[in-house]
Design an enzyme around this catalytic site. Sequence first.
Site, PDB file in Angstrom:
ATOM      1  N   LYS A 224       1.193 -18.648   1.197  1.00  0.00           N
ATOM      2  CA  LYS A 224       2.253 -18.362   2.177  1.00  0.00           C
ATOM      3  C   LYS A 224       2.976 -18.961   3.179  1.00  0.00           C
ATOM      4  O   LYS A 224       2.727 -20.688   2.264  1.00  0.00           O
ATOM      5  CB  LYS A 224       0.834 -17.972   3.330  1.00  0.00           C
TER       6      LYS A 224
ATOM      7  N   SER B 255      -4.298 -13.104  11.313  1.00  0.00           N
ATOM      8  CA  SER B 255      -3.182 -12.509  10.297  1.00  0.00           C
ATOM      9  C   SER B 255      -3.631 -12.510   8.540  1.00  0.00           C
ATOM     10  O   SER B 255      -2.552 -11.963   7.977  1.00  0.00           O
ATOM     11  CB  SER B 255      -2.228 -14.153  10.304  1.00  0.00           C
TER      12      SER B 255
ATOM     13  N   SER C  17       0.397 -12.065  10.377  1.00  0.00           N
ATOM     14  CA  SER C  17       1.571 -12.467   9.926  1.00  0.00           C
ATOM     15  C   SER C  17       1.775 -12.327   8.415  1.00  0.00           C
ATOM     16  O   SER C  17       2.796 -12.824   7.542  1.00  0.00           O
ATOM     17  CB  SER C  17       2.066 -13.479  10.161  1.00  0.00           C
TER      18      SER C  17
END
Lengths: 96, 486
Positions: free
Chosen positions: B74, B173, B149
């Site tokens: 990420k 997330s 997210s």
Amino acid sequence: MALTTEEVKKVALLSRLELSEGEVEKLGRHLNDLLSQFEKLQLADVTDVDPLAGVVASSNVFRDDVSGEPFPREEMLVNAPEVRDGCIIVPRIIEG
Amino acid sequence: MTARELGVRLNRKEISAVEVTSAFLNRIQQLDDKLKAFVTVIGNEALSQAKAVDDRRSNGETLGLLAGVPIAVKDNMCTRGVPTTCSSRILEQFIPPYDATVVSRLRDQNMVILGKTNLDEFAMGSSTENSAFFTTRNPWDMDRVPGGSSGGSAAAVAAGLAPLALGSDTGGSIRQPAALCGVAGLKPTYGLVSRYGLVAFASSLDQIGPFAIDVLDTALVLDAIAGHDPMDATSSEQSYNPVFPQLQAQGEIKGIRIGIPKEFYAQGVEAEVSDLVRRGIEALCSVGAEAEDCSLPTAEYGLATYYIIAPAEASSNLARYDGVKYGLRSKAANGHIGMTEKTREEGFGAEVKQRIMIGSYALSAGYYDAYYKRAQQVRSLFCRDFDRLFQKYDVLITPTTPSPAFRIGEKADDPLQMKLSDVCTLPCNMAGLPGLSIPCGFIDGLPVGMQILGKRFDELTVLRVARAYELATGLAAKRPLLDGGR
């Protein structure tokens, strides 16, 4: 308890955000939506309940005092927005 | 193919790391124009990492099971020399001079990093629509969000662009996008995985964890990244006992006690979702678990508590983006305060501004007691409630999300509706518990996730229950059909 436009502008100042008029209106609306959700918290019975900042038992964590290699200056300055003679340039903060 | 199967074949030299890496890079090239899971792909670097692994193996070295296996990271975890943007304009040009601890640990395992995945700006959001760059698509339906997210990481694994990925989880997330994309996603216990080099959002809640296509692969990555790190003062000093070998050895869950907290089946959770999760619990009972209904009364305060604590911490953490030392600096600047205000106005998106504003407000004089302090007191109640339940149960099982993936744009203009999609995942972070989402079925072709919560530092039991579920149902094996012109 709804925030007025003036209060939204004050919070923006505290947050160091220069908002446009449109944003003040829209963000104000969204903030007030959320604040209405927060009211619910006043119903929780928190008598004699300590506030909790985090789940790790907080105590100071120390490391041994040993010297290490610093990051190379050039590598650090790669990310700086404005550089001269190995220093970061910023706007003047003291008049005179 | 699972990551561990890839690892076995790599170790036997049936395939090379370069071949494996090339195959994933090709798939990224084929599909990511549409899927948009990656912000940055580092093909050349990945291939040279892979080549180095192959060279060591052909020199007779015996390497670990993950050596040469690719992974996606990420884009809020620092990677030395590779842009780390947080999907924000303010960090668009930022190139970290160091690796996050988790990234170093992947390198220690000789894993191959394919690139950096898309997220909601600064990990604030539930759909990747808050990315300053683009919205990632859900591989099961390109018109829907992948969740967020960590939507880029979840979509990449679901679509087979990477066998594994790392995400971060502050209020759901990792678990929410895992559920929406039909993969496994684990948020470890707070303090188990180092946060050093993870761009801070809400420091008392943030935790890094893995995405994989099944439970054993999830465990394998957890073993690679978990354990004490002196660079993170909140990192636990408990010695870490790897879970992967224990999971392989012990599949039995006879006598495991499952609590079903009823509040997580209300709060706008779709009936079909509840039904699938309850059927999942029945499947576990059929292999020896015992389940009963229970209650977590504090759950109704989850949204309010979270949306005070997380933004309060964020408003403080994001104060560092002032246009001085790194990141964007506005060209329209006038004076040092003007420079900061203009930089932040130009550099942050609407959701980030909103959260900073909520945080500043909740922490400001006159409101601190009513909001921030009260939220922290309710946070104590969350811990008490969970502690009480975990005296009686080994795990709690709930839906991960109230509904399957929603359409792109459907909730974008209604921040409150968007936030309600996190009601089932928020409480876990408040108490620092481990939480895993695994696929438990489909509604109209869209995956549904089942969330398993465990005691602090008891990832093993959470993963054992999940593994038993997979073995009983075979659900981990389903993949979206993405080839061709979709």
